[in-house]
Write a protein that holds these residues in place. Structure first.
Motif, mmCIF file in Angstrom:
data_model
loop_
_atom_site.group_PDB
_atom_site.id
_atom_site.type_symbol
_atom_site.label_atom_id
_atom_site.label_comp_id
_atom_site.label_asym_id
_atom_site.label_seq_id
_atom_site.Cartn_x
_atom_site.Cartn_y
_atom_site.Cartn_z
ATOM 1 N N ASN A 173 -30.107 6.723 -21.118
ATOM 2 C CA ASN A 173 -30.394 6.745 -22.351
ATOM 3 C C ASN A 173 -30.998 7.816 -23.243
ATOM 4 O O ASN A 173 -30.827 8.665 -24.156
ATOM 5 C CB ASN A 173 -30.518 5.350 -23.013
ATOM 6 N N THR B 298 -29.534 1.059 -19.352
ATOM 7 C CA THR B 298 -29.155 -0.287 -20.016
ATOM 8 C C THR B 298 -28.857 -1.113 -18.749
ATOM 9 O O THR B 298 -29.306 -2.368 -18.940
ATOM 10 C CB THR B 298 -27.628 0.165 -20.412
ATOM 11 N N ASP B 299 -28.556 -0.929 -17.606
ATOM 12 C CA ASP B 299 -28.409 -1.679 -16.416
ATOM 13 C C ASP B 299 -28.926 -1.222 -15.110
ATOM 14 O O ASP B 299 -28.193 -0.153 -14.676
ATOM 15 C CB ASP B 299 -26.911 -2.054 -16.429
ATOM 16 N N ILE B 300 -30.181 -1.407 -14.948
ATOM 17 C CA ILE B 300 -30.930 -0.717 -13.744
ATOM 18 C C ILE B 300 -30.091 -0.730 -12.467
ATOM 19 O O ILE B 300 -30.096 0.070 -11.671
ATOM 20 C CB ILE B 300 -32.430 -1.193 -13.857
ATOM 21 N N GLU B 301 -29.547 -2.290 -12.176
ATOM 22 C CA GLU B 301 -28.719 -2.563 -11.070
ATOM 23 C C GLU B 301 -27.822 -1.360 -10.735
ATOM 24 O O GLU B 301 -27.595 -0.687 -9.642
ATOM 25 C CB GLU B 301 -28.260 -3.533 -10.865
ATOM 26 N N SER B 302 -27.011 -1.400 -11.586
ATOM 27 C CA SER B 302 -25.744 -0.202 -11.587
ATOM 28 C C SER B 302 -26.263 1.277 -11.493
ATOM 29 O O SER B 302 -25.359 1.879 -10.906
ATOM 30 C CB SER B 302 -24.777 -0.572 -12.834
ATOM 31 N N GLU B 303 -27.304 1.471 -12.248
ATOM 32 C CA GLU B 303 -27.722 2.743 -12.217
ATOM 33 C C GLU B 303 -28.364 3.266 -10.908
ATOM 34 O O GLU B 303 -28.149 4.293 -10.328
ATOM 35 C CB GLU B 303 -28.915 3.042 -13.294
ATOM 36 N N GLN C 295 -35.435 -0.421 -17.562
ATOM 37 C CA GLN C 295 -34.745 -1.287 -18.265
ATOM 38 C C GLN C 295 -35.502 -2.543 -18.984
ATOM 39 O O GLN C 295 -36.458 -3.293 -18.209
ATOM 40 C CB GLN C 295 -33.615 -2.085 -17.382
#
Ligand code: ZN
Length: 136
Positions: free
Chosen positions: A2, A83-88, A130
């Motif tokens: 972001n 926004t979503d650390i796991e998916s990043e 995040q």
């Protein structure tokens, strides 16, 4: 990703550097925090929309102690808000980056964090962070 969330600067003595950066910015830090798991004491300054984190090692084997021994004081990492650390983390792994933490961990300033190995990012240590949602 972001935006840049903060820039981390490794310092030898947080008290001395807090005074220095208070003079530089014309205002004091808004929080200090010790993160035992990382072996660091930190302080945070706000400059407009941007944040600067100062980090001092509290243990000999802290990553900050190792960094200062090798390179001296200076810019240590750039942190990016996600926004979503796991998916990043999953996305960056498939892109070939080395992620130093398989699972995000609790960092300073109410954040979940993970780091990318600088050898896959042109020598720059990159932190993903995040915001941990408030329980209320
Ligand atoms: Zn940081």
């Amino acid at each position: 990703m972001n935006k840049i969330e903060h820039i981390g600067i490794a310092v030898k003595n947080l008290e001395v550097s807090n005074e220095l950066y208070t003079k530089l910015f014309g205002k004091p830090c808004y929080k200090t925090e010790t993160v035992e798991s990382e072996g660091v004491k930190t302080s945070f300054f706000k400059v407009g929309n941007n944040k600067i984190e100062l980090l001092e090692a509290i243990t000999e084997d802290s990553p900050i102690a190792k960094f200062i021994n090798k390179k001296g004081e200076g810019i240590h990492h750039i942190a990016f808000d996600v926004t979503d650390i796991e998916s990043e983390i999953a996305r960056l792994k498939t892109e070939g980056f080395i992620v130093l933490n398989d699972k995000p961990k609790k960092g300073a300033d109410n954040k979940l964090v993970a780091f990318l190995h600088p050898k896959t990012t042109n020598g720059v240590l990159i932190e993903l962070c995040q915001e941990i949602p408030n329980k209320h």
